[in-house]
Motif scaffolding. Structure first.
Motif, PDB file in Angstrom:
ATOM      1  N   LEU A 365       0.629  -1.216   0.028  1.00  0.00           N
ATOM      2  CA  LEU A 365       0.029   0.090   0.107  1.00  0.00           C
ATOM      3  C   LEU A 365       0.975   1.155   0.006  1.00  0.00           C
ATOM      4  N   ALA A 366       2.094   1.385   0.512  1.00  0.00           N
ATOM      5  CA  ALA A 366       2.850   2.444   0.652  1.00  0.00           C
ATOM      6  C   ALA A 366       3.462   2.665  -0.664  1.00  0.00           C
ATOM      7  N   TRP A 367       3.822   1.384  -1.270  1.00  0.00           N
ATOM      8  CA  TRP A 367       4.365   1.455  -2.719  1.00  0.00           C
ATOM      9  C   TRP A 367       3.339   2.095  -3.808  1.00  0.00           C
ATOM     10  N   ALA A 368       1.979   1.826  -3.499  1.00  0.00           N
ATOM     11  CA  ALA A 368       0.899   2.265  -4.319  1.00  0.00           C
ATOM     12  C   ALA A 368       0.712   3.601  -4.082  1.00  0.00           C
ATOM     13  N   LEU A 369       0.641   4.029  -2.755  1.00  0.00           N
ATOM     14  CA  LEU A 369       0.398   5.608  -2.553  1.00  0.00           C
ATOM     15  C   LEU A 369       1.434   6.364  -3.047  1.00  0.00           C
ATOM     16  N   MET A 370       2.660   5.979  -2.953  1.00  0.00           N
ATOM     17  CA  MET A 370       3.862   7.027  -3.218  1.00  0.00           C
ATOM     18  C   MET A 370       3.642   7.154  -4.799  1.00  0.00           C
ATOM     19  N   ASN A 371       3.570   5.895  -5.548  1.00  0.00           N
ATOM     20  CA  ASN A 371       3.240   5.982  -6.700  1.00  0.00           C
ATOM     21  C   ASN A 371       2.182   6.889  -7.237  1.00  0.00           C
ATOM     22  N   GLY A 372       0.935   7.073  -6.523  1.00  0.00           N
ATOM     23  CA  GLY A 372      -0.123   8.171  -6.760  1.00  0.00           C
ATOM     24  C   GLY A 372       0.292   9.208  -6.759  1.00  0.00           C
ATOM     25  N   LEU A 373       1.135   9.605  -5.592  1.00  0.00           N
ATOM     26  CA  LEU A 373       1.872  10.967  -5.708  1.00  0.00           C
ATOM     27  C   LEU A 373       2.596  11.412  -6.987  1.00  0.00           C
ATOM     28  N   ILE A 374       3.570  10.480  -7.388  1.00  0.00           N
ATOM     29  CA  ILE A 374       4.334  10.602  -8.452  1.00  0.00           C
ATOM     30  C   ILE A 374       3.339  10.687  -9.859  1.00  0.00           C
ATOM     31  N   THR A 375       2.227  10.015  -9.739  1.00  0.00           N
ATOM     32  CA  THR A 375       1.323  10.428 -10.790  1.00  0.00           C
ATOM     33  C   THR A 375       0.845  11.602 -10.709  1.00  0.00           C
ATOM     34  N   LEU A 376       0.254  12.181  -9.587  1.00  0.00           N
ATOM     35  CA  LEU A 376      -0.006  13.454  -9.544  1.00  0.00           C
ATOM     36  C   LEU A 376       0.759  14.591 -10.192  1.00  0.00           C
ATOM     37  N   VAL A 377       1.957  14.476  -9.727  1.00  0.00           N
ATOM     38  CA  VAL A 377       2.977  15.214 -10.409  1.00  0.00           C
ATOM     39  C   VAL A 377       3.284  15.184 -11.838  1.00  0.00           C
ATOM     40  N   LEU A 378       3.230  13.939 -12.334  1.00  0.00           N
ATOM     41  CA  LEU A 378       3.354  13.771 -13.728  1.00  0.00           C
ATOM     42  C   LEU A 378       2.264  14.303 -14.323  1.00  0.00           C
ATOM     43  N   ALA A 379       0.851  14.224 -14.061  1.00  0.00           N
ATOM     44  CA  ALA A 379      -0.158  14.903 -14.432  1.00  0.00           C
ATOM     45  C   ALA A 379       0.024  16.222 -14.695  1.00  0.00           C
ATOM     46  N   LEU A 380       0.802  17.072 -13.928  1.00  0.00           N
ATOM     47  CA  LEU A 380       0.845  18.550 -14.228  1.00  0.00           C
ATOM     48  C   LEU A 380       1.957  18.914 -14.990  1.00  0.00           C
ATOM     49  N   VAL A 381       2.742  17.929 -15.324  1.00  0.00           N
ATOM     50  CA  VAL A 381       3.751  17.960 -16.221  1.00  0.00           C
ATOM     51  C   VAL A 381       3.415  17.675 -17.810  1.00  0.00           C
ATOM     52  N   SER A 454      -4.691   6.886 -10.222  1.00  0.00           N
ATOM     53  CA  SER A 454      -3.896   6.211 -11.149  1.00  0.00           C
ATOM     54  C   SER A 454      -4.823   5.975 -12.569  1.00  0.00           C
ATOM     55  N   GLN A 455      -5.960   5.430 -12.181  1.00  0.00           N
ATOM     56  CA  GLN A 455      -6.921   5.321 -13.506  1.00  0.00           C
ATOM     57  C   GLN A 455      -7.441   6.417 -14.029  1.00  0.00           C
ATOM     58  N   ARG A 456      -7.671   7.659 -13.252  1.00  0.00           N
ATOM     59  CA  ARG A 456      -7.841   8.944 -13.817  1.00  0.00           C
ATOM     60  C   ARG A 456      -6.738   9.401 -15.008  1.00  0.00           C
ATOM     61  N   ALA A 457      -5.465   9.020 -14.449  1.00  0.00           N
ATOM     62  CA  ALA A 457      -4.328   9.448 -15.439  1.00  0.00           C
ATOM     63  C   ALA A 457      -4.184   8.406 -16.623  1.00  0.00           C
ATOM     64  N   VAL A 458      -4.501   7.145 -16.418  1.00  0.00           N
ATOM     65  CA  VAL A 458      -4.580   6.258 -17.761  1.00  0.00           C
ATOM     66  C   VAL A 458      -5.675   6.681 -18.651  1.00  0.00           C
ATOM     67  N   ALA A 459      -6.734   7.008 -18.086  1.00  0.00           N
ATOM     68  CA  ALA A 459      -8.175   7.234 -19.013  1.00  0.00           C
ATOM     69  C   ALA A 459      -7.597   8.642 -19.420  1.00  0.00           C
ATOM     70  N   ALA A 460      -6.914   9.559 -18.894  1.00  0.00           N
ATOM     71  CA  ALA A 460      -6.775  10.873 -19.763  1.00  0.00           C
ATOM     72  C   ALA A 460      -5.651  10.724 -20.785  1.00  0.00           C
ATOM     73  N   ARG A 461      -4.707   9.866 -20.530  1.00  0.00           N
ATOM     74  CA  ARG A 461      -3.578  10.182 -21.216  1.00  0.00           C
ATOM     75  C   ARG A 461      -3.588   8.913 -22.283  1.00  0.00           C
ATOM     76  N   LEU A 462      -4.098   7.653 -22.309  1.00  0.00           N
ATOM     77  CA  LEU A 462      -4.051   6.756 -23.283  1.00  0.00           C
ATOM     78  C   LEU A 462      -5.386   6.412 -23.875  1.00  0.00           C
ATOM     79  N   SER A 463      -6.523   7.070 -23.484  1.00  0.00           N
ATOM     80  CA  SER A 463      -7.689   6.768 -24.231  1.00  0.00           C
ATOM     81  C   SER A 463      -7.723   7.761 -25.632  1.00  0.00           C
ATOM     82  N   LEU A 464      -8.111   7.031 -26.434  1.00  0.00           N
ATOM     83  CA  LEU A 464      -8.082   7.919 -27.938  1.00  0.00           C
ATOM     84  C   LEU A 464      -9.439   7.801 -28.520  1.00  0.00           C
ATOM     85  N   LYS A 465      -9.836   8.711 -29.172  1.00  0.00           N
ATOM     86  CA  LYS A 465     -11.193   8.940 -29.786  1.00  0.00           C
ATOM     87  C   LYS A 465     -11.119   7.926 -31.006  1.00  0.00           C
ATOM     88  N   GLY A 466     -12.134   7.093 -30.949  1.00  0.00           N
ATOM     89  CA  GLY A 466     -12.211   6.043 -32.194  1.00  0.00           C
ATOM     90  C   GLY A 466     -11.401   4.909 -31.922  1.00  0.00           C
TER      91      GLY A 466
END
Length: 564
Positions: A365-381, A454-466
């Motif tokens: 869980l610690a590994w997951a939550l720290m990766n969640g923080l990294i995901t939030l930072v990458l989303a801003l970049v 994490s799933q918000r980030a994946v949906a926002a970055r990897l989902s493509l129209k069509g």
């Protein structure tokens, strides 16, 4: 709607059909499988699966074997040994160590549960008390060594599979005097040679000073040669098959060597068979089919309920697999794998306690939550087209919970009807007891929070129209699992080439990582499926959070309990 009904129908066929097929294998020859409970010395309730051959009775007692699984495993992990021994006529008790599975207490309590399990087995009227053997894998060597020390004349032989005397406080070996008639089965590519035998590789066990002392041998120990005499109780036997630590209880060679020694050293089995005559893998195919069925039940339930409640289809904004898309995919795959070992180490600071009592779950869980923080930072970049999500904050989570509930209901049905669960090797889903359900209530919130990010980030970055449903689900699965696939290729490539892992100081976490490649792929498939049918990352996050909580809490160990 039609797709959902088809998935539900197929899911139930696989879940119940797989459970029935697995039941036929584990009851081969008329064996009866019972879920049993017995008390430890401090009153804690311990658990086991009892395999009773049809011809074992109080009038004609049969030889018996006590089996123990390794760390963060459960009694079902020993089914390969249990099936093969029971079909040969041995009464078998596959125990849950203390703090594991359905056994109460914490890891190591009551001498790992070994003496209590031995006493229960020895007291059964259909057991020949003069012919009892024991076998334990990895940390499972500890309970059987404690049982042997407590009952020095009560057993005839023992097999340490990927284990060693003295493990985590268990009794040490005493040359050829203790344990009695000992076989050691240790994989040539075992990940724990340093911990177990203080040698650099599994193949070097033949030169291990501790092993030589056990065998009373001055030269390298010869695999396959019997040292001492079985009749005198001081026999020693070594096998070094070309397998890894997790394969030692999931391979023909590991299972065969164990069965072979117990058949050599115990007397009175009703149906002796060659050690390589094995059927256990058919049971694994059945429970593996059930695991696939459980996933299909989640997807089918979500499909039906999402259509009935009018959840909208996804509306992605991305137009093409451009440079930004590929960067997002690579980062999604690489970052969790690159941070896995260091964050698991940091997670040790998240100590087990009253609310979160499972140490390994805390680390994950610690590994997951720290990766969640990294995901939030990458989303801003990695800014891109703003996604358009349509959250149904009440309906979507309820539908997601019902989806997991359908799979859980199937697990309850298979347990009640067939005494089977959903599993394939290191992957396993089984019903939780009341204690584990309480743990799951605490752990589910943080896991759902992580998946919301994490799933918000994946949906926002990897989902493509069509993009088609298959392509989208594949993209999510690859993005989430590829990093661990590469990590495992590097680790085990080094192991098979040199005899040592790429990171030899991380054997346990490397073994834990094996399950993350298929698990994260499944999470990608589930997340993409739910997103496309709801235009929201919320239901997928709830499904995956509950699914992972169920999976981890049921399969790991308890390290804290009141008064422990």
């Amino acid at each position: 709607m039609r797709l959902g009904l088809m998935l539900l129908a197929l899911g139930w066929v696989l879940a119940l059909g797989g459970g029935w097929a697995a039941h036929l294998v584990q009851t081969s020859g008329g064996t009866e499988v019972r879920d049993v409970r017995f008390p430890a010395s401090d009153g804690a309730r311990l658990s086991g699966l009892l395999y009773l051959p049809a011809d074992a009775s109080a009038e004609d007692p049969a030889p018996a074997v006590l089996l123990s699984h390794g760390y963060i495993n459960t009694r079902e992990m020993q089914s390969a040994f249990a099936i093969e021994l029971a079909r040969r006529g041995f009464v078998v008790l596959a125990m849950d160590m203390s703090g594991h599975g359905y056994s109460q207490g914490t890891v190591g309590a009551n001498a790992f549960g070994g003496p209590a399990a031995f006493a229960y087995l020895q007291g059964l009227p259909m057991v020949d008390r003069a012919n009892i053997g024991m076998a334990g894998h990895s940390l499972g060597g500890a309970p059987i060594l404690f049982a042997a020390k407590a009952n020095p004349d009560g057993y005839r032989s023992m097999v340490l599979v990927g284990s060693t005397p003295g493990i985590f406080g268990a009794p040490e070996g005493e040359g050829r005097a203790f344990p009695r008639n000992l076989a050691v089965v240790f994989g040539q590519y075992d990940e724990f040679p340093d911990l177990m035998w203080q040698v650099p590789t599994g193949g070097d066990i033949v030169n291990a000073p501790r092993l030589k002392a056990l065998f009373a041998a001055e030269a390298p120990v010869e695999p396959g040669r019997i040292y001492g005499e079985i009749a005198a109780g001081d026999a020693r036997w070594l096998q070094v098959p070309p397998i890894t630590h997790p394969w030692e209880h999931f391979s023909g060679s590991g299972v065969g060597a164990t069965v072979d020694w117990l058949q050599q050293t115990l007397e009175g089995e009703a149906r002796p068979l060659p050690a390589d005559n094995q059927i256990w893998f058919w049971k694994e195919l059945g429970t593996g089919a059930g695991l696939v069925g459980a996933v299909l039940l989640m997807l089918g339930t979500f499909q039906v309920l999402s259509r009935l409640t009018g959840l909208p289809d996804a509306q992605p904004r991305g137009q093409a697999r451009d440079r930004r898309w590929w960067i997002a995919l690579v980062l999604t795959a690489a970052v969790p794998a690159l941070t896995y070992f260091p964050f698991m180490a940091l997670g040790q600071l998240f100590a087990a306690g009253p609310l979160f009592p499972q140490q390994v779950t805390n680390q994950l869980l610690a590994w997951a939550l720290m990766n969640g923080l990294i995901t939030l930072v990458l989303a801003l970049v990695l800014r891109g087209p703003a996604p358009r999500f349509q959250h149904r904050w009440l309906a979507a989570p309820l539908i997601a919970a019902a989806s997991v509930g359908m799979a859980y209901g199937a697990a309850l049905a298979c347990d009640a009807l067939f005494k089977t669960d959903f599993r394939l090797w290191v992957l396993a889903l089984k019903p939780l007891d009341g204690r584990q359900l309480a743990y799951a209530l605490a752990y589910a919130g943080p896991w759902i929070l992580f998946f919301l990010v994490s799933q918000r980030a994946v949906a926002a970055r990897l989902s493509l129209k069509g993009q088609g449903a298959g392509a989208e689900m594949a993209a999510w699965a690859v993005a989430l699992s590829l990093g661990f696939v590469v990590l495992l290729i590097l680790e085990y490539g080094a192991l098979f080439l040199t005899g040592r892992l790429l990171t030899p100081a991380e054997p346990l976490n490397t073994i834990i990582a094996i399950q993350f490649a298929p698990l994260l792929a499944l999470i990608g498939l589930i997340g993409a499926f739910a997103y496309r049918r709801s235009n929201s990352y919320v239901p997928g996050a709830v499904i995956c959070g509950q699914f992972i909580t169920w999976y981890i809490v049921g399969g790991t160990a308890t390290h804290w309990a009141p008064g422990a």
